[in-house]
Write a protein that holds these residues in place. Structure first.
Motif, PDB file in Angstrom:
ATOM      1  N   TYR A   1      17.154  13.144   3.457  1.00 53.08           N
ATOM      2  CA  TYR A   1      17.227  14.344   2.630  1.00 53.08           C
ATOM      3  C   TYR A   1      15.837  14.950   2.458  1.00 53.08           C
ATOM      4  O   TYR A   1      14.872  14.243   2.128  1.00 53.08           O
TER       5      TYR A   1
ATOM      6  N   TRP B   1      17.116  19.735  -3.321  1.00 57.18           N
ATOM      7  CA  TRP B   1      17.522  18.855  -2.223  1.00 57.18           C
ATOM      8  C   TRP B   1      18.217  19.627  -1.115  1.00 57.18           C
ATOM      9  O   TRP B   1      18.960  20.583  -1.383  1.00 57.18           O
TER      10      TRP B   1
ATOM     11  N   ASP C   1      13.708  18.801  -9.018  1.00 58.85           N
ATOM     12  CA  ASP C   1      13.873  18.509  -7.596  1.00 58.85           C
ATOM     13  C   ASP C   1      14.958  19.368  -6.959  1.00 58.85           C
ATOM     14  O   ASP C   1      16.076  19.450  -7.473  1.00 58.85           O
TER      15      ASP C   1
ATOM     16  N   ARG D   1      19.055   6.075  -3.095  1.00 56.44           N
ATOM     17  CA  ARG D   1      18.140   6.961  -2.377  1.00 56.44           C
ATOM     18  C   ARG D   1      16.711   6.493  -2.624  1.00 56.44           C
ATOM     19  O   ARG D   1      16.337   6.156  -3.750  1.00 56.44           O
TER      20      ARG D   1
ATOM     21  N   ASN E   1      13.268  17.178   0.322  1.00 56.56           N
ATOM     22  CA  ASN E   1      13.053  17.382  -1.110  1.00 56.56           C
ATOM     23  C   ASN E   1      11.897  18.345  -1.333  1.00 56.56           C
ATOM     24  O   ASN E   1      10.896  18.323  -0.613  1.00 56.56           O
TER      25      ASN E   1
END
Length: 117
Positions: free
Chosen positions: A94, A107, A105, A45, A96
């Protein structure tokens, strides 16, 4: 807790455009930066773009000049306008949100973007 729901992904031809949206809810008082990351098959990622509550932006070099991140704090929504899309932009994107107190974090579930002719 913060919940993130993405929308706007899909299939587009090279050179085309897409706009991703991410609606946030929950304890938004604890959030400063929000943004987008992506993960292509077989790859890690990676950051695409992030924006702070006051509008400070940061982009990866691979999308500078093509993607624009924006944020509507009243609606708790962050957007990613993607122009001049390339096949290498194909990935799951994604949303965030980062908690400013401890950098935790949150998601979203991800939205797929496929760039192909």
């Amino acid at each position: 807790q913060v919940q993130l729901v993405e929308s706007g992904g899909g299939l587009v031809q090279p050179g085309g455009s897409l706009r991703l949206s991410c609606a946030a809810s929950g304890s938004m008082f604890s959030i400063d930066f929000m943004g987008w990351y992506r993960q292509a098959p077989g790859k890690q990622r990676e950051l695409v773009a992030v924006i702070s509550k006051i509008g400070r932006r940061n982009y990866s070099n691979s999308v500078k000049g093509r993607f624009t991140i924006s944020r509507d704090n009243a609606k708790n929504t962050v957007y990613l306008q993607m122009n001049s899309l390339r096949p290498e932009d194909t990935a799951v994107y994604y949303c965030n949100a980062r908690r400013w107190t401890d950098q935790y974090d949150y998601w979203g579930q991800g939205t797929p973007v496929s760039v192909s002719s």
